[in-house]
Every structure is written in structure tokens, then in C-alpha cells.
Motif scaffolding. Structure first.
Motif, short mmCIF file in Angstrom:
data_model
loop_
_atom_site.label_atom_id
_atom_site.label_comp_id
_atom_site.label_asym_id
_atom_site.label_seq_id
_atom_site.Cartn_x
_atom_site.Cartn_y
_atom_site.Cartn_z
N ALA A 278 0.78 -1.22 -0.07
CA ALA A 278 -0.08 -0.10 0.09
C ALA A 278 0.91 1.35 0.00
N ARG A 279 1.95 1.44 0.90
CA ARG A 279 2.89 2.33 0.69
C ARG A 279 3.58 2.52 -0.79
N LYS A 280 3.89 1.53 -1.27
CA LYS A 280 4.59 1.71 -2.68
C LYS A 280 3.57 2.39 -3.48
N ALA A 281 2.38 1.96 -3.54
CA ALA A 281 1.35 2.60 -4.32
C ALA A 281 1.09 3.88 -4.04
N ALA A 282 0.95 4.19 -2.68
CA ALA A 282 0.63 5.72 -2.19
C ALA A 282 1.75 6.57 -2.63
N GLU A 283 3.16 5.94 -2.31
CA GLU A 283 4.32 6.94 -2.82
C GLU A 283 4.47 7.09 -4.07
N GLN A 284 3.74 6.52 -5.03
CA GLN A 284 3.67 6.82 -6.42
C GLN A 284 2.52 7.79 -6.69
N GLY A 285 1.91 8.19 -5.79
CA GLY A 285 0.67 9.30 -6.04
C GLY A 285 -0.42 8.50 -6.48
N TYR A 286 -0.73 7.20 -6.20
CA TYR A 286 -1.87 6.70 -6.72
C TYR A 286 -3.11 6.99 -5.58
#
Length: 245
Positions: free
Chosen positions: A46-54
Motif C-alpha cells: 500500500a505504501r509503494k502504491a501511495a508513494e507513487q501518487g496513486y
């Protein structure tokens, strides 16, 4: 559909940096969907997705942080991620952020900010936000107490099928207020809608109305049946009423 295979393919795409796949991995891991539940791995993806601005990833990361899933509870950081998604127009993130401001969780309690974000979510037909706006109008939180405005918000939410709003509006119709006459017929209709969705309070109230013939034809058998459903869910008032019979 082979969800195990889906998880494998999502994993390959997630490793390549596709944010939507990373979020799908997070959800499947958090829910134990076709794979063993693993909150810490869910949080990582989830953090990986969030940190891409998703946007969906930003909101979901906020949920995991607020609930302490795979990470220590951190409502303050949850608010940070909710706001990112909320500013991009995501209704559920706007609701989540408004909720935190109303409760004073992770942020200083601020009814003005709560109303701002909950109104934004309501513009996008978010039923839970409409219900909270009803509560804030009824209680005078950040605004003047206004029972009619509360009823309007509850009605909008109730029309979208939200059982808590149906019950909240029914409570006003059943009990009446200084500015509002009792309306047993409407109360019975609303309680029944919420009761059929499994809300114990509404099941108990519908049972009482059936036993008394308030707004409905008196029917002791159905009344007891609804009281029993509420009692089975732990409603203490329903349990007491059944014991006295």
C-alpha cells in the motif's frame, strides 16, 4: 476465476512498479483473499502504491495507518495520506479526513474542517458523510442546531440505503421534536428498512411499534420476532422487554 493465479500476476506487475497492482496486492494480503493474511506485507505494498501518487493507494494506506494494520497506529500520518487523496476529489478519503477532524484523531478537533471535507464527500453522494452531517446539524457541532437540516441530511443518506441514517431519521419521526411533529407511519417505514439490513436498534424499535400498533397494524407475533432478532444481537432493551413478557 483462479484468485491464486491472479495474486501471482498482480505480484509480477507490482514488482515492476504498477501502482494499481501494488494496491491489489495490498488488499488481497490484508483481507486474506486467496492468500494467507499478512498485514505487514499489505502495508508495504500500500505504501509503494501511495508513494507513487496513486489516489486509491493513498487512501488505503491511510486506512491501514488509522487501524494499525501492519504498522503501529498513526492517525496523524493517516490524515496526511487521506488529505492527499481528498484533494484529488476521492469521496471516501474526504469522508475519512472529515471523520478524523470531527473526532480529533491525529489532528486537532476542528468542526470547520470536518464540515468542509464531509460536504465535499456528500457532493459525491457519500452516504456516510451525509449521515455525519445530519448528526452535526442535530447536535450543533460547528453549526447552529438545526433539526430540519439534520432531517434533510438523514433523508439524503437514507435514500441511498444507509441503515444508520434511516434509523436516525426514524428516531426523529418516532419521538418528535419541538419543531417536528411525530410521524409514526414514516418512522415504521424507516425502521423496517434499517431492520431488514440487520440494525439491532431498528429491529427493536420496529418490534415495539408492532406490539403497540404505532404507525403499523398491531401484530404481536411479528413484534416479538423483531425484538428477538435485536436481542440476539445483544440489544439489552430488547432482551429486557422479552424477559418481561
Amino acid at each position: 476465476e483462479d484468485k491464486g493465479a491472479a495474486f501471482e500476476w498482480f505480484g509480477k506487475a507490482a514488482e515492476k512498479g504498477y501502482a494499481a497492482a501494488q494496491l491489489s496486492m495490498a488488499r488481497m494480503l490484508a483481507n486474506g483473499d486467496s492468500v494467507q493474511r499478512n498485514d505487514s506485507e499489505a502495508y508495504k505494498w500500500a505504501r509503494k502504491a501511495a508513494e507513487q501518487g496513486y489516489t486509491d493507494g493513498e487512501n488505503y494506506l491511510g486506512v491501514l495507518l488509522q487501524d494499525g494494520r501492519g504498522v503501529a497506529k498513526n492517525a496523524s500520518e493517516a490524515a496526511f495520506w487521506y488529505e492527499k487523496a481528498a484533494r484529488k476529489g476521492m469521496a471516501v478519503a474526504q469522508y475519512n479526513l472529515g471523520y478524523l477532524y470531527r473526532q480529533g484523531q491525529g489532528v486537532n478537533k476542528n468542526y470547520v474542517q470536518a464540515l468542509h471535507w464531509l460536504n465535499k464527500a456528500s457532493e459525491r453522494k457519500h452516504a456516510m458523510a451525509m449521515n455525519i452531517l445530519g448528526l452535526m446539524s442535530e447536535n450543533g457541532e460547528g453549526t447552529q442546531k438545526d433539526i430540519r437540516a439534520a432531517m434533510d441530511w438523514y433523508a439524503k443518506s437514507a435514500d441511498l440505503g444507509f441503515k444508520y441514517a434511516q434509523s436516525n431519521l426514524a428516531n426523529i419521526c418516532y419521538g418528535g421534536r419541538r419543531e417536528v411533529k411525530k410521524n409514526y407511519n414514516m418512522a415504521a417505514v424507516l425502521y423496517r428498512k434499517a431492520a431488514e439490513q440487520g440494525l439491532a436498534h431498528a429491529q427493536r424499535q420496529l418490534g415495539i411499534m408492532l406490539l403497540k400498533g404505532h404507525g403499523v397494524q398491531k401484530n404481536s407475533q411479528d413484534g416479538i420476532s423483531w425484538l428477538a432478532k435485536a436481542a440476539a444481537q445483544g440489544d439489552e432493551d430488547a432482551q429486557k422487554r422479552l424477559r418481561r413478557m
